[in-house]
Design an enzyme around this catalytic site. Structure first.
Site, PDB file in Angstrom:
ATOM      1  N   LYS A 161       0.746  -1.192  -0.033  1.00 49.16           N
ATOM      2  CA  LYS A 161      -0.054  -0.031   0.094  1.00 49.16           C
ATOM      3  C   LYS A 161       0.793   1.174   0.184  1.00 49.16           C
ATOM      4  O   LYS A 161       2.058   1.301   0.124  1.00 49.16           O
ATOM      5  CB  LYS A 161      -1.078  -0.066   1.290  1.00 49.16           C
ATOM      6  N   TYR A 166     -12.538  -2.227  -3.940  1.00 45.70           N
ATOM      7  CA  TYR A 166     -13.043  -2.047  -2.528  1.00 45.70           C
ATOM      8  C   TYR A 166     -14.591  -1.947  -2.561  1.00 45.70           C
ATOM      9  O   TYR A 166     -15.254  -1.494  -1.447  1.00 45.70           O
ATOM     10  CB  TYR A 166     -12.334  -1.062  -1.710  1.00 45.70           C
ATOM     11  N   PHE A 199     -15.457   3.862   6.499  1.00 49.85           N
ATOM     12  CA  PHE A 199     -14.213   4.299   5.876  1.00 49.85           C
ATOM     13  C   PHE A 199     -13.713   4.244   4.585  1.00 49.85           C
ATOM     14  O   PHE A 199     -12.854   4.423   4.093  1.00 49.85           O
ATOM     15  CB  PHE A 199     -13.209   3.713   6.814  1.00 49.85           C
ATOM     16  N   ARG A 243       2.163  -6.193   9.484  1.00 47.27           N
ATOM     17  CA  ARG A 243       1.561  -4.957   9.803  1.00 47.27           C
ATOM     18  C   ARG A 243       1.967  -4.513  11.415  1.00 47.27           C
ATOM     19  O   ARG A 243       2.343  -3.328  11.795  1.00 47.27           O
ATOM     20  CB  ARG A 243       0.354  -5.184  10.146  1.00 47.27           C
ATOM     21  N   ASN A 283      -2.242   0.466   6.654  1.00 41.40           N
ATOM     22  CA  ASN A 283      -1.734  -0.516   7.252  1.00 41.40           C
ATOM     23  C   ASN A 283      -0.790  -1.569   6.316  1.00 41.40           C
ATOM     24  O   ASN A 283      -0.774  -2.860   6.324  1.00 41.40           O
ATOM     25  CB  ASN A 283      -2.852  -1.454   7.851  1.00 41.40           C
ATOM     26  N   HIS A 312      -2.419  -5.170   1.677  1.00 39.41           N
ATOM     27  CA  HIS A 312      -3.523  -6.096   1.424  1.00 39.41           C
ATOM     28  C   HIS A 312      -3.513  -7.379   1.146  1.00 39.41           C
ATOM     29  O   HIS A 312      -2.328  -7.894   0.397  1.00 39.41           O
ATOM     30  CB  HIS A 312      -4.515  -5.485   0.166  1.00 39.41           C
ATOM     31  N   GLU A 356      -9.481 -11.010  -7.439  1.00 40.07           N
ATOM     32  CA  GLU A 356      -8.716  -9.741  -7.312  1.00 40.07           C
ATOM     33  C   GLU A 356      -7.515  -9.921  -8.275  1.00 40.07           C
ATOM     34  O   GLU A 356      -7.003  -8.822  -8.761  1.00 40.07           O
ATOM     35  CB  GLU A 356      -8.251  -9.642  -5.789  1.00 40.07           C
TER      36      GLU A 356
HETATM   37  P1  GDP Z   1      -8.005  -6.460   5.856  1.00 44.16           P
HETATM   38  O1  GDP Z   1      -8.884  -7.749   5.204  1.00 44.16           O
HETATM   39  O2  GDP Z   1      -7.207  -6.936   7.031  1.00 44.16           O
HETATM   40  O3  GDP Z   1      -7.304  -5.477   5.151  1.00 44.16           O
HETATM   41  O4  GDP Z   1      -9.015  -5.720   6.385  1.00 44.16           O
HETATM   42  P2  GDP Z   1     -10.716  -5.284   6.012  1.00 44.16           P
HETATM   43  O5  GDP Z   1     -11.137  -6.106   4.768  1.00 44.16           O
HETATM   44  O6  GDP Z   1     -11.665  -5.282   7.048  1.00 44.16           O
HETATM   45  O7  GDP Z   1     -10.728  -3.601   5.607  1.00 44.16           O
HETATM   46  C1  GDP Z   1     -10.026  -3.430   4.270  1.00 44.16           C
HETATM   47  C2  GDP Z   1      -9.007  -2.218   4.671  1.00 44.16           C
HETATM   48  O8  GDP Z   1      -9.849  -1.083   4.951  1.00 44.16           O
HETATM   49  C3  GDP Z   1      -8.024  -2.301   5.785  1.00 44.16           C
HETATM   50  O9  GDP Z   1      -6.799  -3.077   5.105  1.00 44.16           O
HETATM   51  C4  GDP Z   1      -7.679  -0.945   6.180  1.00 44.16           C
HETATM   52  O10 GDP Z   1      -6.852  -0.295   5.062  1.00 44.16           O
HETATM   53  C5  GDP Z   1      -9.203  -0.069   5.914  1.00 44.16           C
HETATM   54  N1  GDP Z   1      -9.839  -0.302   7.238  1.00 44.16           N
HETATM   55  C6  GDP Z   1     -10.346  -1.234   7.957  1.00 44.16           C
HETATM   56  N2  GDP Z   1     -10.966  -0.625   8.930  1.00 44.16           N
HETATM   57  C7  GDP Z   1     -10.561   0.730   8.972  1.00 44.16           C
HETATM   58  C8  GDP Z   1     -11.202   1.777  10.104  1.00 44.16           C
HETATM   59  O11 GDP Z   1     -11.789   1.421  10.906  1.00 44.16           O
HETATM   60  N3  GDP Z   1     -10.727   3.011   9.624  1.00 44.16           N
HETATM   61  C9  GDP Z   1     -10.021   3.285   8.519  1.00 44.16           C
HETATM   62  N4  GDP Z   1      -9.610   4.401   8.230  1.00 44.16           N
HETATM   63  N5  GDP Z   1      -9.594   2.377   7.498  1.00 44.16           N
HETATM   64  C10 GDP Z   1      -9.992   0.960   7.705  1.00 44.16           C
HETATM   65 MG    MG Z   2     -10.141  -7.574   3.896  1.00 43.06          MG
END
Ligand code: GDP
Ligand code: MG
Length: 140
Positions: A11, A51, A59, A104, A114, A117, A128
């Site tokens: 990222k 996304y 978010f 991370r 973070n 992905h 994807e």
């Molecule tokens: P991942 O699969 O661990 O990447 O997590 P998710 O699929 O739940 O979320 C996708 C991405 O959205 C995450 O990697 C973060 O970059 C972002 N994200 C998730 N939760 C939050 C949040 O509470 N706040 C913000 N700003 N970004 C978030």
């Molecule tokens: Mg995810």
């Protein structure tokens, strides 16, 4: 266990800090092989499409703006049980919750910024991968 593929993104918070090599090294040390890789600057259309599953989340806007803010490196990773292996080396979404030694925990700045992905299932990995790569760009 079968050799499978997953999709990874390094990222903008990582490319900005010149961590492409450091992150890739951690992926490789976890037993994943980079079988496709390219540096791109995502368009709004690409970020919002990628996304789309999160479009109702609060978010979503912030996430898309972040992913479009600077270049990313999109990769196809291959290895034994690649999706699970990658999720393990990535660590939890929020770096505060991520295990020691994960990408991370080591590099992420926040729950949003973070560092990586990774696909969450074989089915999503296939979707994807096809979103960013043509079959001939993947050299296993
Ligand atoms: P991942 O699969 O661990 O990447 O997590 P998710 O699929 O739940 O979320 C996708 C991405 O959205 C995450 O990697 C973060 O970059 C972002 N994200 C998730 N939760 C939050 C949040 O509470 N706040 C913000 N700003 N970004 C978030
Ligand atoms: Mg995810």
């Amino acid at each position: 266990m079968a050799v499978t593929r997953t999709f990874s993104i390094i990222k903008p918070d990582a490319t900005r800090r010149n961590l492409t090599g450091a992150v890739t090294k951690m992926l490789e040390e976890a037993g994943l092989r980079v079988v496709a890789s390219k540096r791109i600057h995502m368009t709004r259309e690409q970020a919002e499409g990628f996304y789309a599953v999160h479009k109702e989340r609060p978010f979503f806007g912030e996430l898309c703006e972040f992913m479009m803010s600077e270049p990313v490196v999109v990769q196809v990773l291959e290895g034994e049980d690649a999706v699970a292996r990658n999720r393990e080396v990535m660590g939890a979404t929020n770096p505060a919750d991520a295990a020691e030694g994960t990408i991370r925990k080591t590099h992420a700045l926040s729950i949003g910024e973070n560092t990586v992905h990774g696909s969450d299932s074989d089915e999503n990995a296939a979707i994807e991968i096809a979103y960013f790569f043509k079959p001939e760009e993947i050299v296993g």
